[in-house]
Design a protein around this motif. Structure first.
Motif, short mmCIF file in Angstrom:
data_model
loop_
_atom_site.label_atom_id
_atom_site.label_comp_id
_atom_site.label_asym_id
_atom_site.label_seq_id
_atom_site.Cartn_x
_atom_site.Cartn_y
_atom_site.Cartn_z
N ASP A 44 0.83 -1.21 0.00
CA ASP A 44 0.00 0.00 0.00
C ASP A 44 0.86 1.26 0.00
N LEU A 47 0.80 2.84 -3.38
CA LEU A 47 -0.43 3.59 -3.65
C LEU A 47 -0.44 4.93 -2.91
N TYR A 51 -0.62 8.53 -4.59
CA TYR A 51 -1.67 9.48 -4.20
C TYR A 51 -1.07 10.80 -3.72
#
Length: 144
Positions: A44, A47, A51
């Protein structure tokens, strides 16, 4: 915290599960689930970095030089691109979704996943606290 440390912690979780329970799955699967969850939850971070920065540079770095995934993890992400609190929050969100869903079909695996995620987040919290990355209460009060 480095992946090798998370792998070691995950092995402790798997060993505890094997010692304290009668798993309905093979021992190798208990170890595999604990390792995949305990180390894999950190994907994660890619990600979060995407972001936060809008860039896939960390993915490109890993594809260009795969050795950094194992031996130079500090070179993967730019400073501040993931964020300690964001990282912990995303782990909690992943656990909060995965654990109830798994419980419906695979209760034993669910307990193992919950234990591995808990150990991972706890280790990250301890590591983050020891590194001095904390938010002072006065800093959060000023934002209100």
């Amino acid at each position: 915290m480095k992946s090798a440390s998370h792998a070691a912690i995950s092995l402790v979780v798997a060993t505890g599960a094997l010692a304290l329970t009668a798993p309905p799955i093979p021992a190798w699967a208990v170890v595999a689930v604990a390792l995949v969850v305990g180390v894999g939850v950190d994907f994660d971070h890619f990600l979060l970095a995407w972001y936060n920065t809008g860039s896939l540079d960390p993915v490109r770095r890993c594809l260009r030089d795969p050795r950094i995934v194992l031996v130079a993890q500090d070179e993967i992400f730019d400073v501040g691109s993931v964020g300690a609190l964001n990282r912990l929050l995303s782990h909690v969100v992943i656990g909060g979704v995965a654990v109830p869903l798994l419980w419906l079909r695979y209760p034993y695996v669910d307990g193992l996943v919950a234990a591995a995620l808990y150990a991972h987040v706890l280790a990250d919290l301890v590591s983050t606290t020891r590194a001095g990355v904390v938010v002072e209460r006065s800093a959060t009060d000023r934002e209100r």
